[in-house]
Design an enzyme around this catalytic site. Sequence first.
Site, PDB file in Angstrom:
ATOM      1  N   TYR A 158      31.738  -3.754  38.550  1.00 18.92           N
ATOM      2  CA  TYR A 158      31.567  -5.282  38.837  1.00 18.92           C
ATOM      3  C   TYR A 158      31.967  -5.645  40.264  1.00 18.92           C
ATOM      4  O   TYR A 158      33.187  -5.717  40.450  1.00 18.92           O
ATOM      5  CB  TYR A 158      32.598  -5.978  37.769  1.00 18.92           C
ATOM      6  N   PRO A 176      29.163 -12.388  24.351  1.00 21.66           N
ATOM      7  CA  PRO A 176      29.385 -12.865  22.761  1.00 21.66           C
ATOM      8  C   PRO A 176      28.571 -14.138  22.415  1.00 21.66           C
ATOM      9  O   PRO A 176      28.724 -14.531  21.129  1.00 21.66           O
ATOM     10  CB  PRO A 176      30.923 -12.676  22.654  1.00 21.66           C
ATOM     11  N   GLY A 201      22.633 -20.116  26.197  1.00 18.51           N
ATOM     12  CA  GLY A 201      21.203 -20.878  26.494  1.00 18.51           C
ATOM     13  C   GLY A 201      20.654 -20.949  25.075  1.00 18.51           C
ATOM     14  O   GLY A 201      20.154 -22.102  25.090  1.00 18.51           O
TER      15      GLY A 201
END
Length: 284
Positions: free
Chosen positions: A68, A213, A217
Amino acid sequence: MTTTESAAAGAGTFELGGELAVHRLGYGAMRLTGEGIWGPPKDPDNAVAVLRRAIDLGVDFVDTADSYGPYVSEELVRDALYPYRGVTVATKAGLLRTGPNRWIPCGRPDYLRQECEMSLRRLGVETIDLFQLHRVDPHVAADEQFGLLADLQREGKVRHVGLSQVSVEQIEEARRIVDVASVQNRYNLVDRSSDAELRYCTEHGIAFIPWAPADAGNLAQEGNAAHEAAVALGATPAQVALAWLLQRSSVMVPIPGTASLEHLEENCAAAGLELPRDVVARLD
């Protein structure tokens, strides 16, 4: 719904590996980086504030990964939370980054060992609470990848071992070599492709950590069951989705991620949302 201090504690606890208790609503630190999960965030101070507020709200399980940023998320976690009093930090290795939104599996044992050592240094710890194989590399023998995880655990560099985006067969193969404390697969109201893996984890007491989770949208669209339940319960669709996950299995440990303080508060409040049986039935 109202948000209170230590709200996440309302989700109850799960014992990782049968001994490391964490609240069942955690926080995923992927979204704290730049666009495409690449580079630093535009507002590092906000990222630190979100992490610290998560702990204020009762979160004691933070999930990150070396990929990340890469590395940016782990550095932010240390900046915000070190020395992690009462906070369990999980990280992952096994994905190379070559640009924004580009992810390449790499499970060579020497690479995984190198990334573990670097994560130890970045996080500032002697032992990583939960070290997860981010992907099983199809070009490297699986038992070599799982064996390296077992080696790291024996050496004390890793407390517990987890897997990400795996099948039941891969979990069983790994468990012949190393104790598996967690499985992190994509799972939510609209994507239940890992139902078999969830059932397996539930039967064997393995933490199931659903990534993505809350598919916000899709869930926010008027007329669907999540939206209708949210209106009826005075909640948000994302809160309904998280509450549904928490009620679906006792081993479920959702890690909703956000860079927004407002959304963080909403997510943590989901721990106190009890879905009536008829609502659960419609969502199911």
